[in-house]
Design an enzyme around this catalytic site. Structure first.
Site, PDB file in Angstrom:
ATOM      1  N   ASP A 155      37.697  41.165  36.269  1.00  0.00           N
ATOM      2  CA  ASP A 155      38.762  41.677  37.127  1.00  0.00           C
ATOM      3  C   ASP A 155      39.336  40.492  37.890  1.00  0.00           C
ATOM      4  O   ASP A 155      38.749  39.404  37.909  1.00  0.00           O
ATOM      5  CB  ASP A 155      38.207  42.727  38.098  1.00  0.00           C
ATOM      6  CG  ASP A 155      39.295  43.391  38.943  1.00  0.00           C
ATOM      7  OD1 ASP A 155      40.449  43.454  38.473  1.00  0.00           O
ATOM      8  OD2 ASP A 155      38.992  43.835  40.058  1.00  0.00           O
ATOM      9  N   SER A 156      40.468  40.711  38.530  1.00  0.00           N
ATOM     10  CA  SER A 156      41.088  39.639  39.299  1.00  0.00           C
ATOM     11  C   SER A 156      40.325  39.345  40.584  1.00  0.00           C
ATOM     12  O   SER A 156      40.564  38.325  41.229  1.00  0.00           O
ATOM     13  CB  SER A 156      42.541  40.001  39.633  1.00  0.00           C
ATOM     14  OG  SER A 156      42.582  41.194  40.386  1.00  0.00           O
ATOM     15  N   TYR A 212      46.420  39.385  40.616  1.00  0.00           N
ATOM     16  CA  TYR A 212      47.148  39.271  39.351  1.00  0.00           C
ATOM     17  C   TYR A 212      48.427  40.101  39.365  1.00  0.00           C
ATOM     18  O   TYR A 212      49.368  39.829  38.637  1.00  0.00           O
ATOM     19  CB  TYR A 212      46.281  39.779  38.199  1.00  0.00           C
ATOM     20  CG  TYR A 212      45.204  38.841  37.710  1.00  0.00           C
ATOM     21  CD1 TYR A 212      44.819  37.701  38.418  1.00  0.00           C
ATOM     22  CD2 TYR A 212      44.539  39.114  36.513  1.00  0.00           C
ATOM     23  CE1 TYR A 212      43.819  36.871  37.957  1.00  0.00           C
ATOM     24  CE2 TYR A 212      43.537  38.284  36.042  1.00  0.00           C
ATOM     25  CZ  TYR A 212      43.170  37.167  36.762  1.00  0.00           C
ATOM     26  OH  TYR A 212      42.176  36.356  36.302  1.00  0.00           O
ATOM     27  N   GLY A 213      48.427  41.162  40.167  1.00  0.00           N
ATOM     28  CA  GLY A 213      49.488  42.160  40.091  1.00  0.00           C
ATOM     29  C   GLY A 213      50.885  41.669  40.407  1.00  0.00           C
ATOM     30  O   GLY A 213      51.864  42.300  40.017  1.00  0.00           O
ATOM     31  N   CYS A 223      40.666  45.873  35.299  1.00  0.00           N
ATOM     32  CA  CYS A 223      41.849  45.441  36.038  1.00  0.00           C
ATOM     33  C   CYS A 223      43.041  46.180  35.458  1.00  0.00           C
ATOM     34  O   CYS A 223      43.336  46.036  34.260  1.00  0.00           O
ATOM     35  CB  CYS A 223      42.039  43.928  35.900  1.00  0.00           C
ATOM     36  SG  CYS A 223      43.566  43.281  36.617  1.00  0.00           S
ATOM     37  N   THR A 274      46.177  45.758  35.977  1.00  0.00           N
ATOM     38  CA  THR A 274      47.278  44.868  35.599  1.00  0.00           C
ATOM     39  C   THR A 274      47.060  44.271  34.215  1.00  0.00           C
ATOM     40  O   THR A 274      47.950  44.309  33.353  1.00  0.00           O
ATOM     41  CB  THR A 274      47.426  43.738  36.641  1.00  0.00           C
ATOM     42  OG1 THR A 274      47.667  44.323  37.924  1.00  0.00           O
ATOM     43  CG2 THR A 274      48.577  42.825  36.283  1.00  0.00           C
ATOM     44  N   GLU A 308      40.361  43.988  50.408  1.00  0.00           N
ATOM     45  CA  GLU A 308      39.566  42.762  50.380  1.00  0.00           C
ATOM     46  C   GLU A 308      39.389  42.144  51.765  1.00  0.00           C
ATOM     47  O   GLU A 308      38.558  41.253  51.943  1.00  0.00           O
ATOM     48  CB  GLU A 308      40.182  41.767  49.403  1.00  0.00           C
ATOM     49  CG  GLU A 308      40.164  42.295  47.984  1.00  0.00           C
ATOM     50  CD  GLU A 308      40.073  41.214  46.934  1.00  0.00           C
ATOM     51  OE1 GLU A 308      40.342  40.044  47.252  1.00  0.00           O
ATOM     52  OE2 GLU A 308      39.715  41.552  45.784  1.00  0.00           O
ATOM     53  N   CYS A 368      44.263  51.024  40.081  1.00  0.00           N
ATOM     54  CA  CYS A 368      43.696  49.707  40.353  1.00  0.00           C
ATOM     55  C   CYS A 368      42.285  49.956  40.863  1.00  0.00           C
ATOM     56  O   CYS A 368      42.068  50.861  41.691  1.00  0.00           O
ATOM     57  CB  CYS A 368      44.525  48.958  41.391  1.00  0.00           C
ATOM     58  SG  CYS A 368      43.777  47.423  41.985  1.00  0.00           S
ATOM     59  N   THR A 369      41.324  49.167  40.400  1.00  0.00           N
ATOM     60  CA  THR A 369      39.928  49.443  40.754  1.00  0.00           C
ATOM     61  C   THR A 369      39.605  49.145  42.219  1.00  0.00           C
ATOM     62  O   THR A 369      38.522  49.485  42.686  1.00  0.00           O
ATOM     63  CB  THR A 369      38.975  48.660  39.833  1.00  0.00           C
ATOM     64  OG1 THR A 369      39.424  47.297  39.722  1.00  0.00           O
ATOM     65  CG2 THR A 369      38.907  49.293  38.455  1.00  0.00           C
ATOM     66  N   HIS A 370      40.535  48.538  42.948  1.00  0.00           N
ATOM     67  CA  HIS A 370      40.361  48.394  44.398  1.00  0.00           C
ATOM     68  C   HIS A 370      40.612  49.721  45.122  1.00  0.00           C
ATOM     69  O   HIS A 370      40.048  49.965  46.196  1.00  0.00           O
ATOM     70  CB  HIS A 370      41.350  47.370  44.968  1.00  0.00           C
ATOM     71  CG  HIS A 370      40.991  45.946  44.721  1.00  0.00           C
ATOM     72  ND1 HIS A 370      41.078  45.362  43.485  1.00  0.00           N
ATOM     73  CD2 HIS A 370      40.554  44.975  45.574  1.00  0.00           C
ATOM     74  CE1 HIS A 370      40.714  44.084  43.580  1.00  0.00           C
ATOM     75  NE2 HIS A 370      40.400  43.830  44.832  1.00  0.00           N
TER      76      HIS A 370
END
Length: 269
Positions: free
Chosen positions: A10-11, A42-43, A73, A75, A152, A184-186
């Site tokens: 992932d980013s 990355y997005g 990810c 993206t 984050e 998005c996995t966040h």
């Protein structure tokens, strides 16, 4: 059976939401995770840059004994998978198809919303996947570029997050969607904030959880499940600060990973 590692990248740290679900569903699997924390996000990057980064990430994972790669990810899953599948002779699984299937199965009024990074939303891949499953679905999508930095920086449940999310999510409230893909996995870390705005009646599709279920079924069907846990069952690598990663990762995984994180120079791969 196949005891080799599952590679995941992932980013940043968001892909750990997928890893957590995979650990729960398949506790015997061995996992190598790479978070490209030095080049996040990355997005907001161009398609060419996203593909370059994805190839670097794949090249690193391929230095390990890998049986399949999961791109945790949104993206990269929407922009780079066709390119990667032409280069690497290994199963490569993204988050889009699994999330689309879960959303179509969940909706009752056939109205599905999608949130993701700028790159993910611009690609239109989620809408395409949903329409291929069921053309009658009504979809809408909104890019939410502020969500990743909020997560984050441990601001997922703050007033600032609520105000930003309220603005992003207004089109879905107005449209009356009953299902929302967290593309998005966040984003699952923002679930509490999102629920305050959307209401408990709206089903939130966690891309990480949906993909973990998909991977579980895939490995079972291909007779690729692991029988033996390696001595170092879980390996974590980052391209920037190990300390910063650990501080956030404990939240995502619900477990300590202090001794299993290493920093690497992704530019050499």
């Amino acid at each position: 059976m196949d005891n080799r590692y599952i590679g995941v990248f992932d980013s940043g740290v968001g892909g750990l939401t997928f890893v957590k679900e995979l650990m729960k569903n398949l506790p015997d699997e061995n996992i190598v995770y790479f978070g490209d924390t030095g080049r996040v996000p990355y997005g907001t990057r161009s398609a060419d840059t996203i593909k370059k980064y994805a190839i670097d990430d794949m090249n690193f994972l391929m230095t390990h004994d890998i049986k399949a790669v999961v791109i945790a990810c949104g993206t990269v899953s929407t922009v780079a998978i066709p390119t990667l599948r032409k280069i690497y002779n290994i199963p490569i699984i993204g988050v889009v198809d699994a999330s689309a299937i879960a959303a179509v199965n969940a909706t009752e009024n056939n109205k599905i919303g999608i949130i993701g990074t700028i790159g993910t939303i611009k690609s239109g891949k989620y809408e395409q996947a949903i329409k291929e499953i069921s053309p009658m679905m009504e979809t809408a999508s909104v890019a939410c570029p502020m969500f990743v930095p909020l997560v984050e920086n441990n601001m997922a449940d703050t007033e600032a997050s609520y105000l930003i999310a309220k603005d992003y999510l207004k089109p879905f409230v107005d449209m009356g969607v009953d299902t929302l893909i967290l593309g998005c996995t966040h984003y699952p870390l923002l679930s509490n904030t999102i629920r305050k705005i959307m209401g408990d009646h709206v089903k939130l599709i966690d891309a990480g959880a949906a993909t973990a279920h998909f991977v579980s079924e895939y490995l079972k069907n291909k007779n690729m499940l692991s029988e033996t846990r390696e001595k170092e069952q879980y390996k974590f690598f980052v391209s920037d600060s190990v300390e910063n990663f650990i501080n956030v990762a404990d939240k995502f995984l619900g477990r300590k990973i202090d001794d299993s994180v290493q920093k690497i120079d992704i530019e050499i791969f």
